[in-house]
Design an enzyme around this catalytic site. Sequence first.
Site, PDB file in Angstrom:
ATOM      1  N   TRP A  79      -4.469   0.470  10.521  1.00 39.24           N
ATOM      2  CA  TRP A  79      -4.824   0.414   9.051  1.00 39.24           C
ATOM      3  C   TRP A  79      -4.678  -0.922   8.490  1.00 39.24           C
ATOM      4  CZ3 TRP A  79      -7.384   2.609   5.482  1.00 39.24           C
ATOM      5  CH2 TRP A  79      -6.860   2.545   4.334  1.00 39.24           C
ATOM      6  N   GLU A  98     -10.731   4.648   5.061  1.00 38.22           N
ATOM      7  CA  GLU A  98     -10.279   5.350   6.427  1.00 38.22           C
ATOM      8  C   GLU A  98     -11.381   5.478   7.317  1.00 38.22           C
ATOM      9  OE1 GLU A  98      -7.352   6.535   6.772  1.00 38.22           O
ATOM     10  OE2 GLU A  98      -6.437   6.170   4.581  1.00 38.22           O
ATOM     11  N   TYR A 143       0.674  -1.140   0.012  1.00 35.69           N
ATOM     12  CA  TYR A 143      -0.013  -0.050   0.017  1.00 35.69           C
ATOM     13  C   TYR A 143       0.949   1.470   0.011  1.00 35.69           C
ATOM     14  CZ  TYR A 143      -3.099   3.751   1.623  1.00 35.69           C
ATOM     15  OH  TYR A 143      -3.783   4.961   1.641  1.00 35.69           O
TER      16      TYR A 143
END
Length: 192
Positions: free
Chosen positions: A46, A38, A16
Site C-alpha cells: 500500500w 486498491e 492515510y
Amino acid sequence: MNTCSWPDNNKMMQEYHNKEWCVPTNNDQYIFEMLTLEGAQSGLSWSIVLSKRDGYKEAFHQFDLEYCSSLTDDDLIFIKENYQVIKHLLKLQSVRNNAMAILEIQREFGSFSNFLWEYVDYEPIINQWEKDEQIPAQTELSKQISKDLKKRGFKFVGPVIIYSFMQSIGMVDDHIQSCPYHTNNRANNFRS
C-alpha cells in the site's frame, strides 16, 4: 491509547490511517479513486501505491469519471509511459473500464455510493478487534460484492481487493478498539 500498528513509522501511511482509512464516504469520485488505488495495489504494498497517488490524480484528472471513461488505448499507454503510476497496462485499462461501469451504475442507482452502501443497509460495519492480526483479508460480504461487480464488468475487484476497498471508504471500520481513530473514539465519523 494504542493505535493500529500497520502504518508503522511511515508518515504517508500514518496520514492515510489517521484521516481516511475506515471513514465513511458517499463521494463517488473519492470512491472511484479508492477502487482504482486498491486495484493498483494487487501484488504490491500500500505504501508504494500511496507514493504514486499524486501521479494517479494528475494522470486521471482527479479521477473524473467522464474523462476516465473516454480514455483511448493510446491515452493509457501515454499515461503508463509519462506519469508516476503503477506501470501495469491491465491495471491502467481497468481505470477506464471501471469508470464506464460506475457511470452505468450511477444511471441505474443514482450514485455508485448508493449501490455499494445498500450492501450494509447504509450503516458501516464497526468491528471490535483487539489487535491487527485479527482483521480478515476477505469476508463473505466482500466475496459477494466482488462477484456482483465482476458481473457488471469491473476489473481488479477480487474479494481481497474489495475488502480493502470497503475499509478505504468506511463501509467497514477495522481500526483496533484501542485506536483513537476507531469510530467509537472519533468525534467526526463521516467524510464528505
